[in-house]
Write a protein that holds these residues in place. Structure first.
Motif, PDB file in Angstrom:
ATOM      1  N   VAL A   1       0.872  -1.167   0.000  1.00 23.51           N
ATOM      2  CA  VAL A   1       0.000   0.000   0.000  1.00 23.51           C
ATOM      3  C   VAL A   1       0.908   1.215   0.000  1.00 23.51           C
ATOM      4  CG1 VAL A   1      -1.922   1.108   1.155  1.00 23.51           C
ATOM      5  CG2 VAL A   1      -1.509  -1.307   1.535  1.00 23.51           C
ATOM      6  N   SER A   2       0.576   2.221  -0.786  1.00 24.23           N
ATOM      7  CA  SER A   2       1.433   3.397  -0.742  1.00 24.23           C
ATOM      8  C   SER A   2       0.625   4.676  -0.897  1.00 24.23           C
ATOM      9  CB  SER A   2       2.520   3.319  -1.822  1.00 24.23           C
ATOM     10  OG  SER A   2       1.951   3.496  -3.092  1.00 24.23           O
ATOM     11  N   LEU A   3       1.207   5.753  -0.390  1.00 26.25           N
ATOM     12  CA  LEU A   3       0.620   7.077  -0.549  1.00 26.25           C
ATOM     13  C   LEU A   3       1.573   7.906  -1.375  1.00 26.25           C
ATOM     14  CD1 LEU A   3      -0.669   8.120   2.991  1.00 26.25           C
ATOM     15  CD2 LEU A   3      -1.936   7.138   1.101  1.00 26.25           C
ATOM     16  N   GLY A   4       1.065   8.607  -2.361  1.00 28.87           N
ATOM     17  CA  GLY A   4       1.913   9.493  -3.152  1.00 28.87           C
ATOM     18  C   GLY A   4       1.445  10.920  -2.973  1.00 28.87           C
TER      19      GLY A   4
END
Lengths: 198, 517
Positions: B459-462
């Protein structure tokens, strides 16, 4: 903003109410004094020096190619005085730009890179202009690698590469760790069971 | 049928002898034009020799291949040996096999053989192709694999994976793959009748595909030019054109458009019947099997725990008809039919079938009770800026190829862009259920993606500089996909604090729902 948070917390509570375990109790974080758990940790500060060395090498290669190119241009092509001055000036500016970047960029990048390891897995924050935060759950790690380039080795650094089965981000590398820390991290993250088969 | 030589207790098998014929037919198809040229140019006497020169290697190759390809069924892996000079041995452990795909075209069916493709999570290509096998050999491979699965299940002492048997359904289904174990009684989940297939043809616009194929064939044989010549030279057409001058030009244009649309839909209907004739979705043990096709029959088996995510699509037309289409994305293996693109669980079904499919995949999601959450309050403003930028680029490009004042069309179109941006944001959303993460998007074709927590990989946030200014973030949820680089599911324009909480929640859920391949 408040509205959205409220909605989310409602969903949260609803989920928790009719839902099974939140954290699997049998899985505890491996205790390793060298691996800070739950805290955001910066990279080893030696990475600044190492990255500067890489930057200088790149700058050196780029500027020598540029100057050889400009020299060759002067030798083989008849240039007007202004064109000659302009081209030389542009080459000097580009070369200087690379040198300034080589010196100034590594600390900026260093200040924006953190990682943390807890019972759920690894989180990495990085990026100066486009910032990213990547979370890799512990159980999704297929395997972990440690790689060391010649310059990294010179400064006692190593890169930890986390492999997942994801269609993107399938290998996430964390550069600029102390070699010992990298080994400990890898120990702490290596899956205990091997029954996860692809 | 099986030529078995006894090396220990492990069976070593050859392909079906007919594989020589099928191998050759591929080569013949490739060489058919040169072959014809040879026959025409050589005119009789020497054509035999030339044909032998042309086709001889293909025949030899096919025979050598048949003689050198062998597969062995071990206790927990299948080993495929091939090659004459460069020998290769490929080990495929049973537990790595993602799905077994069967292809049976008309010739295969007449001769009672099948083509088997074994897919693993690894690459885009099928891991191994066994063409062709007899039905008996196929049953043997299947029983070996399911025997292995049964042993593993026993070892793990997991509860038996049986679905309640639907009385009567067993007799109706004659599967290409007969169930090996009687306990694994197939359960018919959904079957398309002719009306449904016709509806599919009308809804999904595959007509252009058929037209393209037709044009390709025509140009291949230089028929297109001659047919156009023929059309223009025909007397009646010329007469009709002069006659039509009496009609108004707009009417003619309308007629042409309507005619084209109707023709395309007709082609689409044909495509739909060819591809999805007698479509059935069946649950056999733990495998979801789809079975379809008029001439070339395809059976795709997907173990249900290998479904990485489900994509539910409803276009405007779908919604008018009250229908949905469902695709399953698995890890590994290219989609067997490039024309179709992915694995349909159901190409078209009434809405009420959806829930039973979700239950069959064991997704444990009640679609009616999903609490959809919206994007950040200011998301539509940011999306509006994005749409305006896009519009401006289009207008500027149009101006660049025509005259400068075309760029002014930007102003009347701007409100429309803003409206579309609003619609776009309004129809985006996400939901966190007890077992899965859901994302929806699209205002014309509404798309819902269901990712069970057990399939979340990372899971990632940009955060772009703009995101930072507005305190927003883009959430990305990655699962294993059919090919490296398959786009991940993302939710843009989330309030940062909300995005962070979702990230933590997803980490937690991913860790507490064990990954099952």
């Amino acid at each position: 903003m408040r509205f959205v948070s409220k909605q989310l917390s409602r969903a949260y509570n609803a989920a928790q109410a009719n839902e099974s375990p939140v954290i699997p109790p049998q899985k505890t974080a491996p205790v390793d004094p060298n691996v800070p758990t739950g805290r955001w940790t910066p990279l080893d500060s030696r990475v600044i020096t190492a990255d500067r060395v890489v930057g200088w090498i790149v700058a050196g290669v780029v500027s020598s190619v540029l100057f050889v190119g400009v020299g060759a241009l002067h030798l083989w092509v008849l240039l007007s005085t202004w064109a000659s001055i302009g081209i030389t000036f542009a080459a000097i500016v580009i070369a200087l730009g690379f040198m300034v970047l080589a010196r100034a960029w590594p600390p900026v990048e260093y200040r924006r890179t953190f990682y943390r390891v807890d019972e759920l897995g690894v989180e990495i924050c990085r990026g100066v202009v486009f910032r990213r935060r990547i979370a890799v759950p512990r159980s999704r790690l297929q395997h972990t690698d440690i790689s060391e380039g010649p310059i990294e080795r010179r400064y006692g650094l190593a890169t930890l590469v986390l492999h997942t089965a994801g269609s993107v981000n399938s290998s996430i590398s964390l550069r600029g760790l102390d070699r010992g820390t990298a080994l400990h991290l890898r120990e702490a993250l290596s899956p205990e069971t091997e029954h996860d088969a692809v | 049928m099986l030529s078995k030589d006894l090396s220990g207790h492990v069976g070593s098998y050859r392909l079906h002898p007919l594989s020589v014929v099928f191998r050759m037919s591929g080569a013949i198809r490739a060489l058919i034009l040169p072959g014809l040229a040879v026959v025409i140019l050589a005119r009789g006497e020497e054509s035999d020799i030339w044909l032998m020169v042309l086709f001889g290697p293909a025949v030899v190759y096919a025979v050598v291949r048949y003689l050198t390809v062998r597969y062995e069924l071990h206790e927990n892996e299948i080993v495929i040996r091939q090659g004459l000079f460069f020998r290769s041995v490929r080990h495929i452990p049973y537990h790595r096999i993602q799905n077994l795909n069967l292809v049976q075209n008309v010739f295969h069916r007449v001769l009672g053989v099948v083509e088997l493709r074994i897919e693993t999570a690894g690459g885009a290509e099928a891991e191994a192709e066994l063409r062709v096998l007899s039905a008996a050999a196929l049953a043997e491979i299947r029983s070996q694999i399911s025997g292995y699965k049964a042993r593993v299940d026993e070892k793990e002492e997991s509860p038996p994976d049986m679905e309640p048997e639907v009385p009567g359904s067993k007799d109706e289904i004659d599967l290409l793959w007969p169930p090996v174990d009687d306990a694994l009684s197939p359960r018919l989940l959904y079957q398309m009748n002719a009306g449904e297939i016709a509806r599919l043809g009308l809804i999904s616009n595959r007509g252009l595909l058929m037209v393209a194929a037709l044009i390709a064939i025509l140009t291949q044989v230089d028929l297109l030019e001659s047919s156009i010549e023929w059309l223009s030279s025909v007397q009646w057409l010329a007469e009709w054109i002069t006659w039509s001058k009496l009609l108004s030009v707009p009417l003619l244009i309308v007629l042409a458009v309507v005619g084209t649309v109707l023709l395309l839909r007709l082609f689409s209907l044909v495509w739909s019947f060819l591809r999805f004739h007698d479509f059935r979705l069946v649950l056999v043990g733990n495998d979801l099997q789809t079975h379809s096709g008029l001439f070339t029959q395809q059976t795709v088996a997907i173990p249900r725990h290998r479904v990485q995510r489900l994509v539910i699509r409803e276009s405007l037309l779908h919604r008018w008809f009250g229908r949905v289409s469902v695709k399953a994305e698995t890890a590994g293996g290219k989609a067997i039919d490039p024309g179709v693109g992915s694995r349909w669980l159901v190409p078209l079904a009434p809405r009420h079938v959806l829930q039973s499919i979700l239950d069959a995949v064991r997704y444990d999601v009640n679609l009616n009770g999903v609490d959809w959450l919206a994007l950040a309050p200011r998301a539509s403003r940011r999306m509006g800026v994005r749409y305006l930028l896009l519009l401006f680029i289009v207008c500027a490009a149009a101006a660049a190829i025509s005259t400068w004042w075309v760029v002014l069309t930007f102003f009347p179109l701007a409100p429309l862009a803003m409206l579309l941006a609003r619609l776009d944001v309004k129809h985006r959303g996400y939901a966190l259920t007890p077992s899965a993460f859901l994302v929806r998007e699209g205002w014309y074709t509404r798309k819902r993606v269901i990712i069970p927590y057990s399939k979340v990989q990372t899971v990632s946030l940009g955060r772009s500089p703009f995101d930072r200014r507005h305190r927003m973030a883009t959430l990305r949820v990655v699962t294993a996909g059919p090919t490296p680089g398959t786009p991940s599911v993302h939710v843009p324009f989330l309030t940062l604090s909300v995005a962070l909480r979702i990230l933590q929640r997803l980490r937690l859920e991913a860790e507490s729902h064990e990954l099952q391949w």
